[in-house]
Write a protein that holds these residues in place. Structure first.
Motif, PDB file in Angstrom:
ATOM      1  N   SER A 224      22.770 -49.887 -25.936  1.00  0.00           N
ATOM      2  CA  SER A 224      23.797 -50.324 -25.097  1.00  0.00           C
ATOM      3  C   SER A 224      25.199 -50.353 -26.008  1.00  0.00           C
ATOM      4  O   SER A 224      26.231 -50.192 -25.272  1.00  0.00           O
ATOM      5  CB  SER A 224      23.516 -51.849 -24.963  1.00  0.00           C
ATOM      6  OG  SER A 224      22.457 -52.149 -23.941  1.00  0.00           O
ATOM      7  N   LEU A 227      26.582 -47.049 -24.650  1.00  0.00           N
ATOM      8  CA  LEU A 227      27.103 -47.240 -23.291  1.00  0.00           C
ATOM      9  C   LEU A 227      28.429 -48.262 -23.308  1.00  0.00           C
ATOM     10  O   LEU A 227      29.209 -47.862 -22.143  1.00  0.00           O
ATOM     11  CB  LEU A 227      26.016 -47.867 -22.405  1.00  0.00           C
ATOM     12  CG  LEU A 227      24.669 -47.028 -22.358  1.00  0.00           C
ATOM     13  CD1 LEU A 227      23.640 -47.852 -21.557  1.00  0.00           C
ATOM     14  CD2 LEU A 227      25.174 -45.576 -21.578  1.00  0.00           C
ATOM     15  N   ARG A 286      22.187 -47.036 -16.704  1.00  0.00           N
ATOM     16  CA  ARG A 286      21.975 -45.629 -16.527  1.00  0.00           C
ATOM     17  C   ARG A 286      23.152 -45.116 -15.786  1.00  0.00           C
ATOM     18  O   ARG A 286      23.859 -44.028 -16.302  1.00  0.00           O
ATOM     19  CB  ARG A 286      20.682 -45.272 -16.150  1.00  0.00           C
ATOM     20  CG  ARG A 286      20.375 -43.707 -15.887  1.00  0.00           C
ATOM     21  CD  ARG A 286      18.986 -43.172 -15.717  1.00  0.00           C
ATOM     22  NE  ARG A 286      19.046 -43.816 -14.120  1.00  0.00           N
ATOM     23  CZ  ARG A 286      17.668 -43.898 -13.246  1.00  0.00           C
ATOM     24  NH1 ARG A 286      16.727 -43.376 -14.257  1.00  0.00           N
ATOM     25  NH2 ARG A 286      17.674 -44.259 -12.302  1.00  0.00           N
ATOM     26  N   SER A 288      25.976 -46.312 -15.586  1.00  0.00           N
ATOM     27  CA  SER A 288      27.345 -46.572 -15.984  1.00  0.00           C
ATOM     28  C   SER A 288      27.500 -45.516 -17.207  1.00  0.00           C
ATOM     29  O   SER A 288      28.618 -45.061 -17.506  1.00  0.00           O
ATOM     30  CB  SER A 288      27.383 -47.855 -16.669  1.00  0.00           C
ATOM     31  OG  SER A 288      26.573 -47.878 -18.065  1.00  0.00           O
ATOM     32  N   GLY A 289      26.401 -44.963 -17.818  1.00  0.00           N
ATOM     33  CA  GLY A 289      26.475 -43.739 -18.939  1.00  0.00           C
ATOM     34  C   GLY A 289      26.974 -42.412 -18.236  1.00  0.00           C
ATOM     35  O   GLY A 289      27.668 -41.652 -18.759  1.00  0.00           O
ATOM     36  N   TYR A 290      26.769 -42.321 -16.943  1.00  0.00           N
ATOM     37  CA  TYR A 290      26.938 -41.339 -16.069  1.00  0.00           C
ATOM     38  C   TYR A 290      28.603 -41.278 -16.039  1.00  0.00           C
ATOM     39  O   TYR A 290      29.383 -40.317 -16.287  1.00  0.00           O
ATOM     40  CB  TYR A 290      26.265 -40.900 -14.910  1.00  0.00           C
ATOM     41  CG  TYR A 290      24.881 -40.855 -14.767  1.00  0.00           C
ATOM     42  CD1 TYR A 290      24.452 -40.329 -15.997  1.00  0.00           C
ATOM     43  CD2 TYR A 290      23.928 -41.261 -13.804  1.00  0.00           C
ATOM     44  CE1 TYR A 290      23.011 -40.188 -15.970  1.00  0.00           C
ATOM     45  CE2 TYR A 290      22.698 -40.953 -13.814  1.00  0.00           C
ATOM     46  CZ  TYR A 290      22.179 -40.485 -15.098  1.00  0.00           C
ATOM     47  OH  TYR A 290      20.558 -40.415 -15.007  1.00  0.00           O
ATOM     48  N   ALA A 325      32.390 -47.285 -15.157  1.00  0.00           N
ATOM     49  CA  ALA A 325      31.431 -47.338 -16.234  1.00  0.00           C
ATOM     50  C   ALA A 325      31.918 -48.670 -16.897  1.00  0.00           C
ATOM     51  O   ALA A 325      30.628 -49.221 -17.184  1.00  0.00           O
ATOM     52  CB  ALA A 325      31.769 -46.297 -17.447  1.00  0.00           C
ATOM     53  N   GLN A 329      28.422 -51.317 -16.815  1.00  0.00           N
ATOM     54  CA  GLN A 329      27.905 -51.544 -18.008  1.00  0.00           C
ATOM     55  C   GLN A 329      27.912 -53.114 -18.334  1.00  0.00           C
ATOM     56  O   GLN A 329      26.803 -53.610 -18.983  1.00  0.00           O
ATOM     57  CB  GLN A 329      28.655 -50.897 -19.087  1.00  0.00           C
ATOM     58  CG  GLN A 329      27.741 -50.923 -20.401  1.00  0.00           C
ATOM     59  CD  GLN A 329      28.005 -51.987 -21.263  1.00  0.00           C
ATOM     60  OE1 GLN A 329      29.117 -52.635 -21.117  1.00  0.00           O
ATOM     61  NE2 GLN A 329      26.927 -52.494 -21.796  1.00  0.00           N
ATOM     62  N   GLY A 387      27.064 -40.315 -24.322  1.00  0.00           N
ATOM     63  CA  GLY A 387      26.859 -41.173 -23.053  1.00  0.00           C
ATOM     64  C   GLY A 387      25.664 -40.861 -22.254  1.00  0.00           C
ATOM     65  O   GLY A 387      25.011 -41.659 -21.687  1.00  0.00           O
ATOM     66  N   ALA A 390      22.443 -41.682 -24.215  1.00  0.00           N
ATOM     67  CA  ALA A 390      22.251 -43.283 -23.839  1.00  0.00           C
ATOM     68  C   ALA A 390      21.729 -43.495 -22.587  1.00  0.00           C
ATOM     69  O   ALA A 390      20.874 -44.380 -22.111  1.00  0.00           O
ATOM     70  CB  ALA A 390      23.453 -43.956 -24.187  1.00  0.00           C
ATOM     71  N   SER A 391      22.184 -42.934 -21.400  1.00  0.00           N
ATOM     72  CA  SER A 391      21.591 -43.066 -20.120  1.00  0.00           C
ATOM     73  C   SER A 391      20.119 -42.843 -20.025  1.00  0.00           C
ATOM     74  O   SER A 391      19.601 -43.322 -19.118  1.00  0.00           O
ATOM     75  CB  SER A 391      22.385 -42.412 -19.189  1.00  0.00           C
ATOM     76  OG  SER A 391      23.666 -42.656 -18.891  1.00  0.00           O
TER      77      SER A 391
END
Length: 415
Positions: A224, A227, A286, A288-290, A325, A329, A387, A390-391
């Motif tokens: 997190s 992210l 997930r 939010s990472g994109y 994002a 997140q 990112g 992490a996703s």
């Protein structure tokens, strides 16, 4: 967006339920106070107290570092003595602390007070979260937190305006700490009007500070943290990039934060839908990472061309993408924190989960800014790749932590 839509969104931040209205009012008072002090503190300490930039920066950094201890510690205390009681004490003590800022006349007194106030201030977050966990049903907590975050942005903006007025005159500068002190006292008074729910007893065999000793829960916090890079990018890295590596007109840079603030106010509640379970929060994290990776990819384009129009369009687009994002997140973080926390240890687990934002606030600005200033295009792509990684990791990490929570809770109850 039509004005009627904006009005509807703002009106939706005022709950019809008296309990939730009180919680929102507490958040508004706190946010205005923080807006006044954080936006005006550098001016106050420099012009009125007479400190230099190095002393002010060092003191504020030391206050931030204290959060690593206070966030978890006050969460544990809230679980033991009751979140409502502790929050009243914290706000009342903060009122006294901010009031004392008006008497500070030396660097020594400043350092002692800023660390003390910072230590107490970072304890309000997990304590307030534990209070919400005690008073609000599980399926409504994330939505309420989203409403409170939108309200916080409104209040913080009001506080900035108050600080700007106080900065007009040397004699008015003292209003910066005194206004904040009054608002903290008001928040303490409002908390006393909330129901007093006794703390839930811990099951036999449950160990205190379990949150920071659980490697699977710590893994969720670590992922997190990546992210949450949007925090450092929007506030520090992107403005520094725009100033040093693009020809973007300087007057546009403060407007970027205004765009981001307005976006959060308007869309944070909508973005929280579906994040009230661990599974739903993981999926939102997930995504939010994109969006984080997409925003960094757009910023990378500005390293390839010096065209000011292209840079302006790309940076504004990146602000909007990174704002998506951010709201995703933030909502996913509340869902994961509440969902992975035992009901009897809400404060402890919420305080531990807050470490992902605290870590990002302390390490992120220097690390991410240094990366993109040094490596330009490849620096932005490196953050984008982080990112995406992490996703890919957040859902497996959250699922493993959820399994551990169920197993350990059952074991403690049986014991």
């Amino acid at each position: 967006m039509p004005l009627s839509r904006v009005t509807d969104v703002v009106a939706g931040l005022v709950p019809t339920d008296p309990l939730r209205r009180k919680l929102i009012a507490i958040r508004l008072a706190e946010s205005i106070g923080k807006g006044v002090f954080l936006s005006g503190s550098v001016v106050y300490f420099t012009l009125r107290v007479g400190l230099d930039a190095r002393q002010v920066g060092l003191g504020l950094s030391a206050a931030g570092l204290s959060a690593f201890l206070s966030s978890v510690l006050f969460g544990v205390i809230a679980d033991r003595v009751g979140a409502r009681r502790l929050l009243v004490i914290l706000f009342a003590t903060l009122a006294v602390g901010f009031g004392f800022y008006s008497l500070v006349d030396s660097a020594t007194a400043f350092f002692a007070l800023v660390v003390t106030v910072g230590f107490l201030e970072y304890g309000t977050g997990p304590t307030n979260g534990a209070l919400i966990g005690n008073l609000v049903p599980a399926e409504e907590r994330v939505k309420l937190k989203a409403m409170m975050r939108s309200v916080f942005n409104i209040g913080f903006s009001i506080g900035i305006g108050v600080a700007a007025v106080a900065a007009l005159s040397q004699r008015l500068l003292v209003l910066i700490p005194l206004t904040t002190a009054a608002l903290m006292a008001g928040a303490a008074l409002l908390v006393t009007r909330l129901p007093d729910v006794p703390p839930r007893p811990a099951p036999v065999g449950f160990k205190r500070f379990a949150a920071v000793r659980d490697p699977r829960f710590l893994a969720v916090i670590g992922v997190s943290t990546i992210l949450a890079s949007h925090v450092s990018i929007i506030l520090v890295t992107m403005p520094l990039w725009a100033l040093n590596r693009t020809d973007l007109p300087h007057f546009l840079i403060p407007l970027l934060l205004i765009i981001n603030t307005a976006f959060v106010i308007l869309f944070q509640v909508r973005a929280s839908r579906g994040a009230d379970t661990v599974h739903g929060a993981g999926r939102l994290a997930r995504r939010s990472g994109y969006w984080l990776a997409g925003g960094c990819a757009v910023l990378a384009v500005t390293a390839l061309d010096d065209n000011v129009v292209l840079a302006s369009v790309a940076i504004v687009a990146a602000v909007l993408i990174l704002s998506v994002a951010e709201v995703m997140q933030a909502a996913s973080g509340w869902g994961l924190a509440f969902g992975l926390a035992p009901e009897h240890a809400q404060g402890e687990y919420l305080g531990a989960f807050d470490l992902h934002v605290i870590t990002q606030n302390i390490i992120g600005p220097a690390a991410l800014s240094g990366l993109v200033i040094a490596f330009g295009f490849w620096g932005w792509l490196g953050i984008a790749v982080a990112g995406l990684v992490a996703s890919a990791l957040i859902i497996p990490a959250a699922n493993r932590s959820a399994v551990t929570l169920v197993r350990e809770t059952a074991s403690a109850s049986t014991t």
